[in-house]
Motif scaffolding. Sequence first.
Motif, PDB file in Angstrom:
ATOM      1  N   LYS A 253       0.831  -1.218   0.000  1.00  0.00           N
ATOM      2  CA  LYS A 253       0.000   0.000   0.000  1.00  0.00           C
ATOM      3  C   LYS A 253       0.859   1.259   0.000  1.00  0.00           C
ATOM      4  O   LYS A 253       0.363   2.335   0.294  1.00  0.00           O
ATOM      5  N   VAL A 254       2.132   1.111  -0.334  1.00  0.00           N
ATOM      6  CA  VAL A 254       3.044   2.242  -0.247  1.00  0.00           C
ATOM      7  C   VAL A 254       2.771   3.279  -1.328  1.00  0.00           C
ATOM      8  O   VAL A 254       3.231   4.415  -1.225  1.00  0.00           O
ATOM      9  N   ASP A 255       2.006   2.921  -2.356  1.00  0.00           N
ATOM     10  CA  ASP A 255       1.747   3.857  -3.449  1.00  0.00           C
ATOM     11  C   ASP A 255       0.997   5.099  -2.994  1.00  0.00           C
ATOM     12  O   ASP A 255       1.272   6.209  -3.449  1.00  0.00           O
ATOM     13  N   HIS A 256       0.033   4.928  -2.094  1.00  0.00           N
ATOM     14  CA  HIS A 256      -0.859   6.037  -1.771  1.00  0.00           C
ATOM     15  C   HIS A 256      -0.886   6.414  -0.298  1.00  0.00           C
ATOM     16  O   HIS A 256      -1.440   7.459   0.046  1.00  0.00           O
ATOM     17  N   ALA A 257      -0.332   5.579   0.569  1.00  0.00           N
ATOM     18  CA  ALA A 257      -0.370   5.868   2.008  1.00  0.00           C
ATOM     19  C   ALA A 257       0.990   5.529   2.605  1.00  0.00           C
ATOM     20  O   ALA A 257       1.147   4.525   3.297  1.00  0.00           O
ATOM     21  N   ILE A 258       1.972   6.356   2.341  1.00  0.00           N
ATOM     22  CA  ILE A 258       3.360   6.062   2.704  1.00  0.00           C
ATOM     23  C   ILE A 258       3.547   5.873   4.203  1.00  0.00           C
ATOM     24  O   ILE A 258       4.199   4.915   4.627  1.00  0.00           O
ATOM     25  N   PRO A 259       3.029   6.734   5.089  1.00  0.00           N
ATOM     26  CA  PRO A 259       3.371   6.599   6.506  1.00  0.00           C
ATOM     27  C   PRO A 259       2.671   5.477   7.261  1.00  0.00           C
ATOM     28  O   PRO A 259       2.881   5.352   8.469  1.00  0.00           O
ATOM     29  N   LEU A 260       1.831   4.673   6.618  1.00  0.00           N
ATOM     30  CA  LEU A 260       1.125   3.618   7.337  1.00  0.00           C
ATOM     31  C   LEU A 260       2.108   2.688   8.044  1.00  0.00           C
ATOM     32  O   LEU A 260       3.215   2.435   7.552  1.00  0.00           O
ATOM     33  N   ARG A 261       1.664   2.130   9.189  1.00  0.00           N
ATOM     34  CA  ARG A 261       2.562   1.300   9.995  1.00  0.00           C
ATOM     35  C   ARG A 261       3.031   0.052   9.250  1.00  0.00           C
ATOM     36  O   ARG A 261       4.175  -0.376   9.417  1.00  0.00           O
ATOM     37  N   ALA A 265       6.643  -1.802   8.847  1.00  0.00           N
ATOM     38  CA  ALA A 265       6.847  -3.066   9.569  1.00  0.00           C
ATOM     39  C   ALA A 265       7.118  -4.254   8.654  1.00  0.00           C
ATOM     40  O   ALA A 265       7.968  -5.099   8.974  1.00  0.00           O
ATOM     41  N   LEU A 266       6.415  -4.365   7.531  1.00  0.00           N
ATOM     42  CA  LEU A 266       6.522  -5.566   6.716  1.00  0.00           C
ATOM     43  C   LEU A 266       7.924  -5.811   6.147  1.00  0.00           C
ATOM     44  O   LEU A 266       8.310  -6.969   5.972  1.00  0.00           O
ATOM     45  N   PRO A 267       8.716  -4.781   5.839  1.00  0.00           N
ATOM     46  CA  PRO A 267      10.107  -5.080   5.446  1.00  0.00           C
ATOM     47  C   PRO A 267      10.893  -5.814   6.528  1.00  0.00           C
ATOM     48  O   PRO A 267      11.689  -6.715   6.219  1.00  0.00           O
ATOM     49  N   THR A 299      15.235  -8.396  13.989  1.00  0.00           N
ATOM     50  CA  THR A 299      14.071  -8.042  13.162  1.00  0.00           C
ATOM     51  C   THR A 299      12.755  -8.371  13.860  1.00  0.00           C
ATOM     52  O   THR A 299      11.759  -7.667  13.663  1.00  0.00           O
ATOM     53  N   THR A 300      12.731  -9.425  14.672  1.00  0.00           N
ATOM     54  CA  THR A 300      11.502  -9.743  15.417  1.00  0.00           C
ATOM     55  C   THR A 300      11.180  -8.647  16.412  1.00  0.00           C
ATOM     56  O   THR A 300      10.017  -8.213  16.531  1.00  0.00           O
ATOM     57  N   LEU A 301      12.175  -8.170  17.145  1.00  0.00           N
ATOM     58  CA  LEU A 301      11.949  -7.085  18.099  1.00  0.00           C
ATOM     59  C   LEU A 301      11.501  -5.813  17.387  1.00  0.00           C
ATOM     60  O   LEU A 301      10.540  -5.149  17.821  1.00  0.00           O
ATOM     61  N   THR A 302      12.168  -5.472  16.300  1.00  0.00           N
ATOM     62  CA  THR A 302      11.797  -4.256  15.561  1.00  0.00           C
ATOM     63  C   THR A 302      10.384  -4.360  15.009  1.00  0.00           C
ATOM     64  O   THR A 302       9.617  -3.388  15.040  1.00  0.00           O
ATOM     65  N   PHE A 303      10.038  -5.527  14.505  1.00  0.00           N
ATOM     66  CA  PHE A 303       8.695  -5.740  13.969  1.00  0.00           C
ATOM     67  C   PHE A 303       7.635  -5.540  15.042  1.00  0.00           C
ATOM     68  O   PHE A 303       6.574  -4.938  14.790  1.00  0.00           O
ATOM     69  N   LEU A 304       7.908  -6.002  16.257  1.00  0.00           N
ATOM     70  CA  LEU A 304       6.957  -5.820  17.351  1.00  0.00           C
ATOM     71  C   LEU A 304       6.835  -4.353  17.760  1.00  0.00           C
ATOM     72  O   LEU A 304       5.765  -3.914  18.199  1.00  0.00           O
ATOM     73  N   LEU A 305       7.889  -3.591  17.604  1.00  0.00           N
ATOM     74  CA  LEU A 305       7.876  -2.196  18.060  1.00  0.00           C
ATOM     75  C   LEU A 305       7.160  -1.258  17.102  1.00  0.00           C
ATOM     76  O   LEU A 305       6.582  -0.260  17.536  1.00  0.00           O
ATOM     77  N   VAL A 306       7.204  -1.546  15.800  1.00  0.00           N
ATOM     78  CA  VAL A 306       6.735  -0.556  14.828  1.00  0.00           C
ATOM     79  C   VAL A 306       5.302  -0.794  14.361  1.00  0.00           C
ATOM     80  O   VAL A 306       4.777   0.026  13.595  1.00  0.00           O
ATOM     81  N   TRP A 307       4.656  -1.884  14.782  1.00  0.00           N
ATOM     82  CA  TRP A 307       3.285  -2.151  14.307  1.00  0.00           C
ATOM     83  C   TRP A 307       2.483  -2.770  15.431  1.00  0.00           C
ATOM     84  O   TRP A 307       2.903  -3.748  16.040  1.00  0.00           O
ATOM     85  N   GLU A 308       1.316  -2.217  15.698  1.00  0.00           N
ATOM     86  CA  GLU A 308       0.511  -2.700  16.820  1.00  0.00           C
ATOM     87  C   GLU A 308      -0.100  -4.074  16.561  1.00  0.00           C
ATOM     88  O   GLU A 308      -0.489  -4.781  17.500  1.00  0.00           O
ATOM     89  N   HIS A 309      -0.200  -4.484  15.296  1.00  0.00           N
ATOM     90  CA  HIS A 309      -0.776  -5.789  14.973  1.00  0.00           C
ATOM     91  C   HIS A 309       0.288  -6.865  14.753  1.00  0.00           C
ATOM     92  O   HIS A 309      -0.058  -7.978  14.335  1.00  0.00           O
TER      93      HIS A 309
END
Length: 768
Positions: A253-261, A265-267, A299-309
């Motif tokens: 969804k980076v095309d139209h909503a860049i700052p979304l969590r 997180a997905l990278p 990467t697991t720790l970072t993933f948990l920090l940057v996205w609530e889901h």
Amino acid sequence: MTELRCRRTETPEADTEEDERRREPGVRTAHVNGPVSTEEEEVVEADGADQQKDGGEVKEEEEAQHKQEEAHRPESSARRSKMSAASVFLQRLVRVFFGSLAAVACGMLYAVYLSMYHDRKFWFSSRQELEREITFQEGSGLYYYYYKHMLKAPSFERGFYELTLDNKTVSGQTINVVERLSLYPELITSFIYRVTSSQDLVEPIYFYIGAVFGLQAVYVTALFVCSWVMSGTWVAGMLAVAWYVINRPDTTKVDHAIPLRDNWALPYFSCQVAALTGFLTNNISSATEMFCYLTMSATTLTFLLVWEHSHYVLFIQGLCLFLLDSFDLVPPRKMADIHKVYLSSLFLAYLFQFQNPTLLSSPLLSLLIGSVLARYFQQKMKMGPLVARVMKLFLHFYLVFTTGITFSYLVKKLVPVSESDFVLKFLEMKFGLNTTTDFVTNFLLCQESFQTPGQDLFLRLTQASVLPFYLLVLAICLLSTLQTIYRRLSGQPMKTNLRLEDGRIGEQPEVIYHVFHTLLFGGLALLFDGMKYLWTPYVCMFTAFGVCSPELWMTVFKWLKLKSIHPVVLSLILSTAVPTIIGFSLWREYCPRVIAELSDLQEFYDTDTVELISWIRSQAPAAAVFAGSPQLLGAVKLCSGSAVTSLPLYSDIDLLRRTEDTYQVYAMRSAEDVYKILTSQKTNYVIVEESICNELSLNKGCRIKDLLDIANGHVVYDKGEIYSFSKHGRFCQEIKLNYSPYTNYFTRVFWNRSYHVYKVNSVISFQY
């Protein structure tokens, strides 16, 4: 590429046989010439005596030469082995170098492509600052506001402190927005922008979107590496990236909503999956295993920090690994290490997120606790005959899930979590187990991300040729995996040193993990359209691995018992020819489309929103509080900094309840009722949107005004049809008529084609 070598074995016995064969021609000649006379025998004996002497000398010389050759043979064989090892290492180094170069090149080209496409779509470089910020859609601009706030703060520490005690965002509340909105990406990006002194080099907004596009480059690079590791060829990585870019509407969804969590997180999740794939691989060096383990932990720790889901996503991944462990398809040591990664990451994330109670009641933690306890009580679960192991396996599943549910229940009793019960209620509604008139539940069910995907998704994947090959690869890997599971339950050991000739692709732990991964996430994608962004990228990666893997084709030929053509040679040919044909067809059909996207100038300019924000900046007081739809309030907060009544955050139940109150301006409520609701939220201005008030949609039951009428009991059911009925007219339509009692409570101060702004009167004026 797979190399086939055939070496001739040299042994002392072979040399002895060769000497005997040398002496055989003389013996044969004697027999062929037939019987000889006595005189001839004497002559022969005399000659034989002389030949025996000469033969003895020759034999001594041959033995001496043989001993000399044996003395030199270890040195020559050692030299050849060293040269062979050096050549193999050099080939591997060259292959890794060019593969890494291709992976980095694919990532960088994709980031450049995104930047160019974004500039063409929004005319970004030629816009003013306000117009650029409005391009952040779906309310995602709210996150960028806090990035700007951190840059405007006198120091990083001061800005961080203000965000932890923020009373200028939601009216009447002091909240920790770092915890509530998962603002670690903005904190880290603003810190890097400060310490690198980038103020003189690049504008803040370009630095921000550049960071997001850079992470997308990491995303596709991780997919490249993952497919490369599984197939053994970096051609699979290039094919995975090509499919990812072609199916971009369904992968990001980076095309139209860049700052979304999820764009942040997905990278990291992709890097975690790539590291996990390498960690599960058999016969890797200890250094490589440690590198994968550390990468997976970070990467697991970072993933948990940057996205609530993120903990829900890791729970699905944990289920895949739980199945691997239950069927004894991965060494227990590796599973223990993975559990350490999960537990340590959850603990650190709990601390960094200010003791977030949601992580304590997360299903991931419950699964970990249940599996650890069940393993302790069932230490001999993986022993015994087939029937006994199957029974133990069902008992193991029962213990794990019972223990996990009990643990989650106790945690919720000790630490109340507001959203836990709501999630269960939401799932009941989604699967049709119950019905409700609750606005928030129905509102979320009507969101596009939570609806069932349409046929367009599968049609697009089929047109890009990824879906047919995906089904083929999945069927082969799944059948081979089931065979492996049966063999393990029957007590047969798994082969760790698999050869191409074995044809057992389902015995590779990393392949089995991805089979479970794609099945579970694919099942969720069939229920929730938003899950396609977690499933489709790995469909591209998994399919590319399959068509480029000789082991997959060899598995098929092993089942077919192919004998007319050598199966190894044919599998090598197909693993090269099939991706080549696919790549050529994709290049021919989609390369012109991608280039056309960059050459076409698109027009995106929201004049009405620009007028609204400009009026707020120039006319509204700095301390004013605005009410409206969450998406619009995100833009208002970003561009003006004014306080708002709600935020576009659908994971917070309290904010969703405030959103329901704000949306009452589109319900059939009296002016007095709406006035009381807005003043309770300390609202100064309310923004009425024409697109919501006069919404025309085929899905009639999902319009905002329909959901409000159902929640307020203003509907009548007649022969399967729903009709709205109330003694009051719809507020958003009645207030435009400008008559009492609406003019007593509200005064219109701004309007255009899309928006009407009304000031909430602090003193009620009764006009008739």
